[in-house]
Each structure stands twice: as structure tokens, then as C-alpha cells.
Write an enzyme that holds these catalytic residues in place. Structure first.
Site, PDB file in Angstrom:
ATOM      1  CE  LYS A  12      -1.629 -42.849 -33.433  1.00 21.95           C
ATOM      2  NZ  LYS A  12      -1.655 -44.068 -32.814  1.00 21.95           N
ATOM      3  CG  ASP A  58      -2.761 -46.939 -36.837  1.00 18.98           C
ATOM      4  OD1 ASP A  58      -1.690 -46.700 -36.690  1.00 18.98           O
ATOM      5  OD2 ASP A  58      -2.923 -47.602 -38.068  1.00 18.98           O
ATOM      6  CG  PHE A 158      10.668  -4.981 -11.077  1.00 16.94           C
ATOM      7  CD1 PHE A 158       9.455  -5.039 -11.430  1.00 16.94           C
ATOM      8  CD2 PHE A 158      11.015  -5.724  -9.825  1.00 16.94           C
ATOM      9  CE1 PHE A 158       8.473  -5.768 -10.740  1.00 16.94           C
ATOM     10  CE2 PHE A 158      10.126  -6.505  -8.913  1.00 16.94           C
ATOM     11  CZ  PHE A 158       9.005  -6.297  -9.580  1.00 16.94           C
ATOM     12  NE  ARG A 175      13.724  -5.734 -15.417  1.00 16.31           N
ATOM     13  CZ  ARG A 175      12.613  -6.284 -14.822  1.00 16.31           C
ATOM     14  NH1 ARG A 175      12.770  -7.236 -13.607  1.00 16.31           N
ATOM     15  NH2 ARG A 175      11.332  -6.472 -15.376  1.00 16.31           N
ATOM     16  CB  VAL A 217       7.524  -9.367 -17.305  1.00 19.18           C
ATOM     17  CG1 VAL A 217       7.037 -10.440 -18.208  1.00 19.18           C
ATOM     18  CG2 VAL A 217       9.132  -9.469 -16.887  1.00 19.18           C
ATOM     19  CD  GLN A 218       4.285  -8.566 -13.273  1.00 17.81           C
ATOM     20  OE1 GLN A 218       5.344  -8.041 -13.764  1.00 17.81           O
ATOM     21  NE2 GLN A 218       4.382  -9.512 -12.168  1.00 17.81           N
ATOM     22  CG  ASN A 244      11.882 -11.853 -15.436  1.00 13.29           C
ATOM     23  OD1 ASN A 244      12.691 -11.564 -16.107  1.00 13.29           O
ATOM     24  ND2 ASN A 244      11.587 -10.978 -14.407  1.00 13.29           N
TER      25      ASN A 244
END
Ligand SMILES: O=c1[nH]c(=O)c2[nH]c(=O)[nH]c2[nH]1
Length: 282
Positions: A12, A58, A158, A175, A217-218, A244
Site C-alpha cells: 500500500k 487494505d 562556472f 552567479r 553544482v557537481q 540546477n
């Protein structure tokens, strides 16, 4: 050609459970969504229509509510361990139980610094999560969070990426970095204070995100994973999902204005999707 049933499981999903814990003079409020999945010998149900080994979903749902009164009193991990033990020990055809819990984080209201005894506000998009699996060999717990919105206005760059005839992205040394973080980590033991460990790991994630001089980001994803593993021997591995959430500088030149890295358009799609697992060397 012989055909046979391969991997299967059933249960469930999304059993929505709320509970009040009543104390003298104040209440606690908890809300979770519980999903139960059973793996085992259910071949006859599929191939012959024989339900004699099928614990109804159920009944699984009702079990969640019935056990909650006595057992959902501390962490979602502890409740998951109890539920998994219940289903595995009472159902011989079951070889593995998987209990997933997602907790909504209601925050107590406070007025003039005084916590209100019984009123709460929604905790936003962040959820606390856990998956407890149990076999005859024992339980395993992985925990985490999702929907955690994070943004920093500087210390993110970056540059240095390859460029070809389709590259238009300008390099940037300053940034916005924004993401909606999802993390899950495996504990090497189930003998833990899950609540305090969760807070410690979450805090470490936030502190690393904020303090990191990000090249991508990595780069930040790895820094977070590395820090959490360094600080927590009880964590074997951590997986992170960090989309990102782009904030693109808006061109104000048509209006005769400079944009000194202040005005952006936040775009929903498409978005960079950065995922990774950080683990320990054997
Ligand atoms: O941190 C980033 N990682 C990427 O892989 C990437 N690709 C991109 O266009 N912008 C970014 N930013």
C-alpha cells in the site's frame, strides 16, 4: 519458450497518517505518508489467481494506523523498524519488507517568543524521509530529506568548460547557485539516535553548501557528500540530487540600464539535473 514471473512486489502506498501526542499543557503533531511493499513468494497469486499468500493491502494500511498509536512516538526510522518487523515476522511467504516514510515538517507557532501549545504552520517543501528494509538477515535503514530549497547569491562560478559551435553560455565567476536538494544516506547500524543524527547531517549539508567556493553544482554536491561522510562514521554512502535552478541575468541594455549582477529571471525548465553518490573506498 517458457515464461515465468520475474521480480514483483506489492503493498500500500501513501498511507497518510497524522497523530497528536498529548502532553500536559501542550501537544506535538506529526504527519507522515507511509508506503509498505512486500517481496516474497507470491507466484501462485500471479499465475493461478491463488490469493492464499496475499496479505491484503487494505490490511497493511490498517496495520500502519493500529501500530501507530503505540509505536509512532519518536523517529520515522523507529516506526519503520517496528512496522518492518511486524510484517516480516507474521507473514511466512514474505522475504523482504520495505517501509518508506515521508514526514511533513510542521513547525510550532510562536508569539512574542512564546511557543504555542497546540498550533502549527506547514514546514514548506522540505520533507524528512526514510526507507527501512528488512529480511531474515536483519534490517537496513537509509534516511534523508527532499524538497530542501537552497540558494546562495555568490561564491558560485562556472568556467573552464568545453566550448563548441553550439555553446553560447558565458563563463561566470559570480552567479546565483540554487537547487532543490534531495539526499539519502545509508546507516551502517540501526542502533542510533535517528533524530539527532538527522539534524547533525542536515546542518552539515547546509553549512557546506553555504561555505563552499563552488566551481559547479557537481563540485558542491561532492563537497557536501565528502563532509557528511567525514563527520559521520555511521554513514556508509550518500546520494544527492541537486537540480540546477537557473537564475539567468536579465538583459537591461534595451532600457539603457546596466545589469550589475542584480536582476535575474528564474527559469523552471529546462533545468540542469545533477546527481551523484559519494562513498567510501573499500
Ligand atoms: O554547475 C553547473 N554544472 C553544469 O554541468 C552546468 N551546465 C550548464 O550549462 N551550467 C552548469 N552549471
Amino acid at each position: 519458450m517458457r515464461i515465468k514471473l520475474s521480480a514483483n512486489r506489492y503493498g500500500k502506498n501513501a498511507v497518510n497518517l497524522s497523530r497528536i501526542i498529548r502532553h500536559e499543557g501542550y501537544h506535538e503533531f506529526r504527519q507522515v505518508s507511509v508506503s509498505v511493499a512486500l517481496t516474497g513468494d507470491f507466484d501462485a497469486a500471479h499465475t493461478l489467481g491463488d490469493n492464499s499468500r496475499i496479505l491484503p493491502t487494505d490490511t497493511q494500511k490498517n496495520t500502519v494506523y493500529a501500530l501507530a498509536r503505540e509505536h509512532f512516538t519518536s523517529s520515522i526510522e523507529a516506526f519503520g523498524l517496528t512496522l518492518s518487523q511486524h510484517f516480516l515476522s507474521r507473514n511466512p511467504p514474505v522475504s523482504q519488507v520495505r517501509i518508506e516514510l515521508v514526514e511533513h515538517l510542521w513547525q510550532r507557532l510562536a508569539f512574542d517568543g512564546v511557543p504555542h501549545p497546540h498550533s502549527f504552520t506547514g514546514g514548506g517543501s522540505e520533507k524528512r524521509t526514510t526507507v527501512v528494509t528488512r529480511t531474515a538477515a536483519g534490517p537496513a535503514v537509509s534516511s534523508g530529506l527532499k524538497g530542501l530549497l537552497l540558494l546562495k547569491t555568490t561564491d558560485s562560478a562556472f568556467v573552464g568548460y568545453p566550448k563548441d559551435e553550439f555553446t553560447v553560455l558565458p563563463e561566470t565567476s559570480d552567479r546565483i547557485l540554487a537547487t532543490e536538494c534531495e539526499a539519502s544516506w545509508n546507516y551502517v547500524t540501526t542502533e542510533l539516535d535517528f533524530d539527532s543524527r538527522h539534524q547533525q547531517i542536515r546542518q552539515s549539508l547546509l553549512r557546506t553548501f553555504a561555505g563552499h567556493q563552488s566551481h559547479s553544482v557537481q563540485h558542491t554536491l561532492y563537497a557536501i557528500g565528502e563532509k557528511i561522510l567525514q563527520e559521520n562514521d555511521v554513514v556508509a554512502e550518500i546520494s544527492l540530487i541537486m537540480p540546477n535552478k537557473h537564475h539567468i541575468p536579465f538583459n537591461l541594455e534595451p532600457f539603457g540600464q546596466p545589469n550589475t549582477n542584480e536582476i535575474f529571471v528564474a527559469t523552471d525548465a529546462p533545468f540542469g539535473y545533477i546527481t551523484g553518490t559519494v562513498t567510501r573506498e573499500p
